[in-house]
Design a protein around this motif. Structure first.
Motif, PDB file in Angstrom:
ATOM      1  N   VAL A 394       0.853  -1.206   0.000  1.00 32.77           N
ATOM      2  CA  VAL A 394       0.000   0.000   0.000  1.00 32.77           C
ATOM      3  C   VAL A 394       0.887   1.255   0.000  1.00 32.77           C
ATOM      4  O   VAL A 394       0.660   2.198  -0.768  1.00 32.77           O
ATOM      5  CB  VAL A 394      -0.944   0.007   1.230  1.00 32.77           C
ATOM      6  N   LEU A 395       1.914   1.254   0.861  1.00 35.23           N
ATOM      7  CA  LEU A 395       2.790   2.442   0.959  1.00 35.23           C
ATOM      8  C   LEU A 395       3.488   2.715  -0.369  1.00 35.23           C
ATOM      9  O   LEU A 395       3.575   3.867  -0.802  1.00 35.23           O
ATOM     10  CB  LEU A 395       3.837   2.235   2.067  1.00 35.23           C
ATOM     11  N   LEU A 396       3.974   1.659  -1.011  1.00 35.05           N
ATOM     12  CA  LEU A 396       4.709   1.842  -2.273  1.00 35.05           C
ATOM     13  C   LEU A 396       3.806   2.390  -3.379  1.00 35.05           C
ATOM     14  O   LEU A 396       4.256   3.154  -4.219  1.00 35.05           O
ATOM     15  CB  LEU A 396       5.363   0.527  -2.702  1.00 35.05           C
ATOM     16  N   GLN A 397       2.529   2.019  -3.344  1.00 35.80           N
ATOM     17  CA  GLN A 397       1.588   2.590  -4.330  1.00 35.80           C
ATOM     18  C   GLN A 397       1.526   4.101  -4.208  1.00 35.80           C
ATOM     19  O   GLN A 397       1.251   4.810  -5.168  1.00 35.80           O
ATOM     20  CB  GLN A 397       0.181   2.030  -4.103  1.00 35.80           C
ATOM     21  N   PHE A 398       1.752   4.603  -2.991  1.00 33.95           N
ATOM     22  CA  PHE A 398       1.676   6.047  -2.755  1.00 33.95           C
ATOM     23  C   PHE A 398       3.074   6.683  -2.732  1.00 33.95           C
ATOM     24  O   PHE A 398       3.242   7.803  -2.263  1.00 33.95           O
ATOM     25  CB  PHE A 398       0.950   6.322  -1.432  1.00 33.95           C
ATOM     26  N   GLY A 399       4.068   5.897  -3.157  1.00 29.09           N
ATOM     27  CA  GLY A 399       5.424   6.444  -3.253  1.00 29.09           C
ATOM     28  C   GLY A 399       6.111   6.660  -1.920  1.00 29.09           C
ATOM     29  O   GLY A 399       6.985   7.515  -1.786  1.00 29.09           O
ATOM     30  N   ILE A 400       5.717   5.891  -0.886  1.00 29.28           N
ATOM     31  CA  ILE A 400       6.344   6.065   0.438  1.00 29.28           C
ATOM     32  C   ILE A 400       7.245   4.858   0.716  1.00 29.28           C
ATOM     33  O   ILE A 400       6.771   3.715   0.687  1.00 29.28           O
ATOM     34  CB  ILE A 400       5.268   6.184   1.533  1.00 29.28           C
ATOM     35  N   PRO A 401       8.535   5.075   0.975  1.00 27.88           N
ATOM     36  CA  PRO A 401       9.415   3.927   1.253  1.00 27.88           C
ATOM     37  C   PRO A 401       9.043   3.281   2.589  1.00 27.88           C
ATOM     38  O   PRO A 401       8.910   3.982   3.591  1.00 27.88           O
ATOM     39  CB  PRO A 401      10.813   4.549   1.330  1.00 27.88           C
ATOM     40  N   PRO A 402       8.862   1.935   2.617  1.00 34.50           N
ATOM     41  CA  PRO A 402       8.444   1.270   3.867  1.00 34.50           C
ATOM     42  C   PRO A 402       9.439   1.460   5.009  1.00 34.50           C
ATOM     43  O   PRO A 402       9.063   1.414   6.172  1.00 34.50           O
ATOM     44  CB  PRO A 402       8.357  -0.209   3.472  1.00 34.50           C
ATOM     45  N   GLU A 403      10.734   1.676   4.686  1.00 31.92           N
ATOM     46  CA  GLU A 403      11.695   1.829   5.785  1.00 31.92           C
ATOM     47  C   GLU A 403      11.597   3.209   6.433  1.00 31.92           C
ATOM     48  O   GLU A 403      12.316   3.521   7.372  1.00 31.92           O
ATOM     49  CB  GLU A 403      13.133   1.563   5.301  1.00 31.92           C
ATOM     50  N   GLY A 404      10.669   4.051   5.929  1.00 35.22           N
ATOM     51  CA  GLY A 404      10.495   5.385   6.523  1.00 35.22           C
ATOM     52  C   GLY A 404      11.345   6.397   5.788  1.00 35.22           C
ATOM     53  O   GLY A 404      12.234   6.068   5.017  1.00 35.22           O
ATOM     54  N   ASN A 405      11.038   7.661   6.035  1.00 36.43           N
ATOM     55  CA  ASN A 405      11.736   8.734   5.337  1.00 36.43           C
ATOM     56  C   ASN A 405      12.923   9.155   6.181  1.00 36.43           C
ATOM     57  O   ASN A 405      12.836  10.055   7.001  1.00 36.43           O
ATOM     58  CB  ASN A 405      10.771   9.894   5.144  1.00 36.43           C
ATOM     59  N   LEU A 406      14.054   8.469   5.995  1.00 35.07           N
ATOM     60  CA  LEU A 406      15.192   8.682   6.901  1.00 35.07           C
ATOM     61  C   LEU A 406      15.731  10.097   6.855  1.00 35.07           C
ATOM     62  O   LEU A 406      16.189  10.615   7.857  1.00 35.07           O
ATOM     63  CB  LEU A 406      16.304   7.694   6.562  1.00 35.07           C
ATOM     64  N   HIS A 407      15.641  10.747   5.662  1.00 34.13           N
ATOM     65  CA  HIS A 407      16.275  12.074   5.620  1.00 34.13           C
ATOM     66  C   HIS A 407      15.561  13.078   6.492  1.00 34.13           C
ATOM     67  O   HIS A 407      16.143  14.043   6.945  1.00 34.13           O
ATOM     68  CB  HIS A 407      16.420  12.586   4.169  1.00 34.13           C
ATOM     69  N   CYS A 408      14.273  12.813   6.763  1.00 32.52           N
ATOM     70  CA  CYS A 408      13.590  13.791   7.631  1.00 32.52           C
ATOM     71  C   CYS A 408      14.182  13.762   9.029  1.00 32.52           C
ATOM     72  O   CYS A 408      14.314  14.779   9.676  1.00 32.52           O
ATOM     73  CB  CYS A 408      12.084  13.550   7.649  1.00 32.52           C
ATOM     74  N   SER A 409      14.612  12.559   9.470  1.00 29.56           N
ATOM     75  CA  SER A 409      15.205  12.517  10.813  1.00 29.56           C
ATOM     76  C   SER A 409      16.633  13.055  10.788  1.00 29.56           C
ATOM     77  O   SER A 409      17.099  13.640  11.739  1.00 29.56           O
ATOM     78  CB  SER A 409      15.163  11.108  11.373  1.00 29.56           C
ATOM     79  N   ASP A 410      17.328  12.850   9.645  1.00 27.45           N
ATOM     80  CA  ASP A 410      18.694  13.395   9.549  1.00 27.45           C
ATOM     81  C   ASP A 410      18.675  14.909   9.653  1.00 27.45           C
ATOM     82  O   ASP A 410      19.441  15.503  10.397  1.00 27.45           O
ATOM     83  CB  ASP A 410      19.343  13.009   8.217  1.00 27.45           C
ATOM     84  N   SER A 411      17.750  15.514   8.890  1.00 19.80           N
ATOM     85  CA  SER A 411      17.716  16.979   8.915  1.00 19.80           C
ATOM     86  C   SER A 411      17.344  17.464  10.301  1.00 19.80           C
ATOM     87  O   SER A 411      17.856  18.474  10.776  1.00 19.80           O
ATOM     88  CB  SER A 411      16.731  17.503   7.869  1.00 19.80           C
ATOM     89  N   ALA A 412      16.465  16.704  10.963  1.00 18.32           N
ATOM     90  CA  ALA A 412      16.093  17.106  12.324  1.00 18.32           C
ATOM     91  C   ALA A 412      17.305  17.054  13.239  1.00 18.32           C
ATOM     92  O   ALA A 412      17.512  17.931  14.073  1.00 18.32           O
ATOM     93  CB  ALA A 412      15.007  16.195  12.857  1.00 18.32           C
ATOM     94  N   THR A 413      18.133  16.003  13.065  1.00 17.86           N
ATOM     95  CA  THR A 413      19.318  15.870  13.919  1.00 17.86           C
ATOM     96  C   THR A 413      20.287  17.024  13.660  1.00 17.86           C
ATOM     97  O   THR A 413      20.856  17.586  14.586  1.00 17.86           O
ATOM     98  CB  THR A 413      20.033  14.535  13.631  1.00 17.86           C
TER      99      THR A 413
END
Length: 1297
Positions: A394-413
């Motif tokens: 389901v996630l891939l149909q909507f273009g969302i990687p199942p492992e999560g959006n890692l760069h959002c946490s990187d930028s937060a860090t």
């Protein structure tokens, strides 16, 4: 659960929003440090927190939802006020919060925080003064820390350092002449339902109106008045269009048969956590562990909490739920109950510095760093891998990687590490206007941009907003992409929720069959709620596929499942819970489509089949609004009246129209527009809605109140006040009575009251758990004694014990002074151990059960095992398999429970009051004397049953055993001159053959855990003068658990005596841990004339003085019972079966029963002074078969008989030639065991009954010579044909067939 907030009486169901709130700085009181929010004077003044205040809220109060000023202020600005200068990031931020009232109903708050220039000279001067003081302190501390003089210090700093220091000072300072000071302010809407997107758009439009160069079309009061009093809640299944300042806003509400409202984007939850992590956290929530979310961003905390609880459908979280825990309420993490809380992480603090009161059962979720810490032991969600696979599709149909959006946490860090970014703002949490471009999100995560931004900040250069954020002016493309994104999020939400809901529909498709409808009416059900079983757990579990059991057995013990079943039972008498109604209708659909037989449970994964249809209705509602407001116009009083009438009619499902914002009767000159400043609102026009003219509000309010009164009256008509009180406290059951901390009043009295509730709750939970463990276990044991049916599985027992361990951890972590290690109980034990070991030279621990040794009349003894809390700790400390404190505490609890010492040990631990005072605050459970005594008493009740929860779990540990051989001294020598040996076997293996030291009857040995002991093989080599040995019994004890087994013998070992056996296989029985005196009686050999110790040895022909022989009827009954017990054994689930060896060779086993058959009518025991045994008859029969075979008989009917004869002879010869010194009775036992295993007994019996030696050796009335009896015996033995019988190795060792 999202959307489960039930509106109270009055017009609550009608209004979209209940309150509009404005929070910020109070110009009169000025700068007040916020001690509760965790003041830190080391930080520069701009980084400190100051007290905020509710500046205004409209209306003043609502009867059905009273305004809680302290709570709202705390949650609108959980960190208090924050200050900025023109050099800092001042983007607006949006977050939401939830207030849960004590009855469990909820209201939602949506907050937009922005920065406003400080105009008060006083506040600017105060900030400048704080900076001067701060800089002076910093300067003096630098000087003090340096050993050299000021001059040498100055000369030692090189140019680079000097410039960086200057930069830091300029950057980390406030100069009233150079800098502009800004302070945070927030606007907030409080609503009964979580319409997050609509509220976000309304607040952002309001904010735009304040910052725009052009004044808004109407005064802001018009828009606020409109949303508070003139915008209705859309009815279920309808959508609503209303107007913000610049553009219309659409929201929709699911219909009665759809999944409940959830407006938080699940996309963000999956991006923040990743699919694997989310499923693990979801499982922890389902099992009601303690869940702590951790992030710098409030909206992330709220999004994750609401997202996960939304996915619980049809279940609802029943415990403490505080997605944003204000800093002033940190003591609430001490709560010894399941909770789901969100904690804001401070800049630069990592997980290791976070002191949490209890971690034994904690699931810690670090959202920003994409990291979770899980409790040590918890079962996995059923079909976890297939489930994850389906969600990821389901996630891939909507273009969302199942492992999560890692760069959002990187930028937060990265942002977290910037010196000045106090509020992390990654633009993923609704902190920007709704027309943001997707490109913005891509850029924000870009490392280069982040580095440029950081560099610009460090050098003090202000970055123009347009470099990274989209302009606030609307663009057609932007608007389109935003609406598309919102629609996409909505579709994704519905599809993901369908997948989760489908899992529960599949798992609980047959739950109704197991609901126990015990009460005739609601009144009796509420009165006896606590005593009643409302769900047949054992039957439900027995119907489930094996792989699901670890999870389901835990889950059906939770409060959320209990409440779900309670709601089902209550639905007989009152309206169905909305969640239950939707869930039941889904199960109905499954039945229509699948027509699945409920008994055929498989663990095959069934995907959600309704994804395509899912959400079509909701999306249609968003595209085609049902309720449309007319275009803007100025209203007269008369016109307003007709519009409000039509609102009332439309709310009665005739028509719906939301009034457009209009001019109000305001004083001229007030509320003047000034760009960048939120105007002072005219409170008189916002304090009340259009009451006189607006019949919608008043009429609906009065009818609603009347309805409510009628409903309450009918509901409680039969319940008097006491019963209602009891219902309120008891029927809501545990955990619910404290859903939410009282946010407003933080007086010591309130905190004490809260803790008292916890103490009462823990005691009640202990009572319920011990009672459940007792009832289930007693039921199980009653069955083994033949009273009733079993209703507990080994798995269920393990679940109950695991939840007892969890309860003890929660009790021990309540009210801790200082936390040490992850397990509060183990930490207490270690400190106790340290103190005791210092004092060990003086008084020793009390010894259990007196000081005597266990005696038999031979004087041989089994020394008493000393009862010692410290010793049991040492046993656990020596177990190298356990690596953590939580694991050690659990092992110690299991060991104490198995030894029936849990209550005694804990009493001893708590008797050291000085230590308890040192470790625990006054309000802690362990320092409430009366409750503590009751708690220990409940635990004491568990001593009534036998648990093997330590032995059966730690199967690979090394265990010391002690064995003692007890001979019958009066009839033989105590010590044999030959070389005796012993081999001990249990359910998990055997010790191997061990030589007993000469002239010793006692020995200790160590080997891997044998489990419950089953047999002992004992023998000797017949050497020396005094080789014959009469053994009464063998005693073996597990030196860790104290379990003692008795292996009765009562026979000789030696050639030329008894049946000539040099080795015997003895079957064990567990000796109950009674007092020494009774044990002595049990072990003492009875006088000789009463026959040997084992009652079944009536067959022993060498001893004549025996009691009455059993008659033919009793013998046949004994056979039936022995076979029946074996059949029952195989009908139990594999994990619950006891020892088959006992059913075959034990006191009332099959071998004993067949011995009775063969002994019935057996001719004189002695022929020419020589003992005759059954085996002699068997050997004579073999001799006959072997000779008659040679004669030969060609009739076809005898072919089968001949093959049976051959097999029989082969088995008997194999036993005779086996390299074992087994006596004649022992050989018969082996023959019966092998015949049972290979399903040959029913073929052998007729051969023996018809062979000529029978007439010589049996009297005419013998059972074996009666054709009818033999036929019924064959039929009984044939019932064992279907079972795969596996014999214990010790029974047939060395016999090769």
């Amino acid at each position: 659960m999202s959307g489960s907030g039930n509106p109270g009486p009055g017009a609550a169901p009608c209004r979209f929003a209940h309150y509009f709130v404005l929070c910020g700085i109070d110009a009169e009181s000025g700068l007040e440090p916020d001690e509760l929010a965790g003041e830190n004077f080391d930080q520069s003044p701009l980084r400190r927190t100051f007290k905020s205040k509710v500046l205004a809220h409209y209306p003043q109060n609502i009867e059905w939802n009273p305004f809680d000023q302290d709570a709202v202020n705390m949650l609108c600005m959980p960190k208090g006020l924050s200050f900025r200068t023109q050099a800092d990031n001042r983007d607006p931020q949006l977050h939401s919060f939830i207030i849960t009232r004590e009855d469990g109903s909820r209201t939602y708050g949506f907050v937009l925080t922005f920065y406003e220039e400080v105009t008060s000279k006083q506040i600017c001067t105060a900030m400048q003064t704080l900076y001067q003081m701060h800089n002076a302190e910093q300067y003096s501390s630098v000087c003090a820390s340096s050993s050299c003089s000021m001059d040498s210090l100055a000369s030692s700093i090189d140019d680079a350092d000097a410039t960086s220091l200057a930069k830091l000072q300029r950057y980390n300072s406030y100069d009233i002449s150079r800098d502009t000071l800004y302070v945070s302010k927030c606007i907030c809407l409080i609503t009964p339902l979580p319409f997050m997107q609509a509220c976000k758009k309304f607040l952002i439009q309001l904010y735009k109106a304040v910052t725009s160069q052009q004044p808004p079309p109407l005064p802001l009061e018009s828009y606020i008045h409109n949303i508070l009093y003139e915008v209705p809640l859309p009815p279920p299944g309808r959508s609503l269009k209303f107007y913000g300042v610049y553009e219309p806003i659409i929201c929709q509400r699911p219909g009665p048969n759809e999944l409940p409202l959830s407006d938080y984007p699940l996309r963000e939850v999956f991006e923040l956590l990743g699919l694997e992590n989310l499923v693990q956290v979801f499982t922890c929530v389902l099992l009601e562990m303690q869940i702590l979310l951790y992030s710098q961003d409030y909206q992330r905390l709220m999004t994750v909490a609401e997202g996960i609880t939304t996915l619980l459908f049809p279940f609802q979280w029943q415990h403490v739920y505080v997605p944003i825990l204000p800093a002033s309420l940190l003591h609430f993490l001490d709560a010894p109950v399941p909770y789901l809380m969100g904690l804001q992480s401070k800049e630069g603090t990592d997980r290791s510095k976070l002191e949490l009161p209890q971690e034994a059962n904690l699931c810690f979720v670090d959202i920003d760093n994409h990291f979770i810490e899980l409790p040590e032991e918890f079962p996995q969600f059923p079909n976890k891998l297939e489930f994850i696979q389906e969600i990821s599709e389901v996630l891939l149909q909507f273009g969302i990687p199942p492992e999560g959006n890692l760069h959002c946490s990187d930028s937060a860090t990265k942002l977290k590490n910037l010196v000045l970014s106090d509020l992390v703002n990654d633009k993923k949490n609704g902190n920007i206007p709704s027309n943001a471009l997707n490109m913005y999100e891509l850029l924000k995560g870009n490392e280069t941009i982040a580095r440029l931004q950081a560099l610009a900040k460090r050098t003090g250069v202000t970055m123009e907003k347009m470099t990274i954020s989209t302009p606030l002016t609307e663009e057609k493309d932007g608007k389109l992409s935003c609406e598309e994104l919102e629609l996409r999020d909505y579709k994704l939400n519905v599809q993901l929720r369908e997948v989760f809901a489908n899992r529960f529909t599949q798992l609980f498709a047959d739950y109704e069959a197991f609901v126990i409808q015990a009460a005739p009416d609601m009144e009796s059900w509420l009165t006896n709620r606590e005593q009643m079983q409302n769900f047949d757990k054992a039957s439900f579990l027995s119907d489930q596929p094996e792989p699901y059991l670890p999870f389901l057995s835990h889950f059906i013990e939770t409060q959320m499942f209990a409440t779900f079943i309670d709601n089902k039972i209550m639905s007989q008498w009152e309206e169905k819970d909305p969640f239950l109604r939707v869930f039941d209708s889904r199960i109905e659909k499954i039945r229509l489509y699948n027509v699945r037989a409920p008994a055929l449970r498989t663990s095959n994964y069934q995907k959600c089949s309704t994804l395509k249809e899912a959400g079509q209705l909701s999306i249609q509602r968003l595209v085609l609004a049902d309720i449309v407001a007319p275009e803007p116009h100025i209203l007269s009083c008369e016109k307003q009246q007709t519009d409000t009438q039509s609102i009332e009619q439309r709310l009665m499902k005739i028509d719906h129209t939301a009034i457009h914002p209009h001019l109000l009767d305001m004083k001229i000159g007030q509320g003047k527009y000034e760009q960048g400043f939120f105007p002072k609102l005219q409170s008189d026009v916002l304090a009340t809605g259009p009451t006189n003219n607006n019949r919608w509000a008043s009429r609906s309010a009065s009818t609603q109140r009347r309805k409510d009164r009628l409903r309450q009256h009918s509901e409680h008509i039969a319940l008097d006040n006491d019963m209602r009180e009891k219902y309120m406290q008891e029927a809501r059951s545990l955990g619910k009575n404290l859903r939410q901390p009282k946010l407003s009043d933080l007086s010591p009295a309130v905190i004490a009251q809260t803790n008292w509730k916890f103490v009462e709750g823990l005691l009640k939970e202990c009572r319920m758990k011990t009672k459940r463990m007792l009832v289930e276990k007693m039921g199980h044991e009653a069955v083994e004694l033949g009273h009733g049916e079993a209703n507990i599985t080994g798995l269920e027992e393990n679940t109950l014990i695991a939840s007892l361990c969890d309860l003890l951890e929660r009790i021990w972590s309540h009210g801790l002074q200082v936390k040490q290690g992850k397990s509060a109980l183990w930490s207490h034990l270690l400190q106790y151990q340290e103190r005791e070991e210092k004092q060990e030279h003086s008084a020793e621990s009390p010894v259990g059960g007196g000081t005597e040794r266990r005696k038999s009349d031979t004087g041989i003894t089994l020394p008493t095992l000393r009862v010692s809390l410290i010793q049991d700790m040492r046993h656990v400390q020596n177990m190298s398999e356990i690596k953590t404190d939580v694991g050690r505490a659990r092992a110690w609890i299991r060991l104490s429970l198995e030894k029936k010492l849990l209550s005694q040990h804990l009493k001893q631990l708590l008797s050291n009051q000085a230590l308890a005072k040192k470790l625990y605050k006054r309000y802690a459970f362990l320092r409430c004397e009366e409750e503590r005594e009751q708690f220990l008493y409940h635990l004491l009740s568990l001593n009534a049953v036998d648990y093997f929860c330590f032995t059966s779990v730690f199967t690979t540990i090394m265990i010391p055993y002690r064995s003692v051989i007890i001979p019958i001294k009066k009839l033989s020598n105590a010590i044999t001159t030959s070389n005796p040996w012993i081999c001990v076997s249990g359910e998990l293996g055997d010790s191997g053959v061990m030589q007993i030291p000469k002239n010793h009857l006692e020995m200790t040995f160590e080997c891997q855990n044998l489990g419950k002991l089953t047999t002992v093989q004992i023998g000797h080599d017949n050497s020396g003068l005094l080789a014959k040995w009469l053994v009464d019994c063998v005693m073996v004890r597990n030196e860790i658990t104290g379990h003692t087994y008795k292996f009765p013998c009562g026979r000789w070992l030696g050639k030329g005596v008894d049946d000539g056996s040099l080795e015997r296989i003895l079957i064990g029985e567990l000796v109950s841990s009674t007092s020494d005196e009774e044990l002595g009686k049990q072990c003492r050999t009875p006088p000789q004339q009463k026959s040997p110790t084992v009652t079944r040895r009536l067959s022993i022909t060498s001893l004549t003085g025996r009691n009455t022989k059993p008659n033919a009827g009793q013998i046949q009954e004994g056979i039936g019972e022995a076979v029946n017990n074996i059949v029952k054994h195989f009908h139990k689930p594999e994990k619950e079966r006891g020892s088959l060896t006992i059913l075959l060779c034990g006191e009332n086993g099959l071998v004993a029963a067949l011995e009775q058959v063969f002994h019935h009518g057996f001719k004189s025991a002695r022929i020419f002074h020589k003992n005759v045994f059954i085996w002699d008859f068997i050997e004579k029969a073999v001799a006959y078969f072997e000779t008659s075979d040679q004669i030969g008989d060609n009739e076809e009917a005898l072919l089968l008989q001949r093959s049976s004869c051959k097999t029989f002879c082969h088995y008997v010869n194999a036993i005779n030639t086996a390299p074992r010194n087994i006596g004649k009775d022992g050989k018969f036992q082996i023959l019966v065991c092998l015949g049972t295993r290979d399903h040959l007994l029913s073929q052998w019996i007729p051969l023996l009954a018809e062979c000529p030696p029978i007439t010589r050796m049996y009297e005419e009335n013998a059972l074996l010579r009666d054709r009818m009896t033999v036929n019924s015996l064959i039929r009984v033995l044939q019932t064992l044909q279907d079972f795969n019988i596996i014999l214990e190795g010790s029974l047939i060792k060395g016999v090769d067939v």
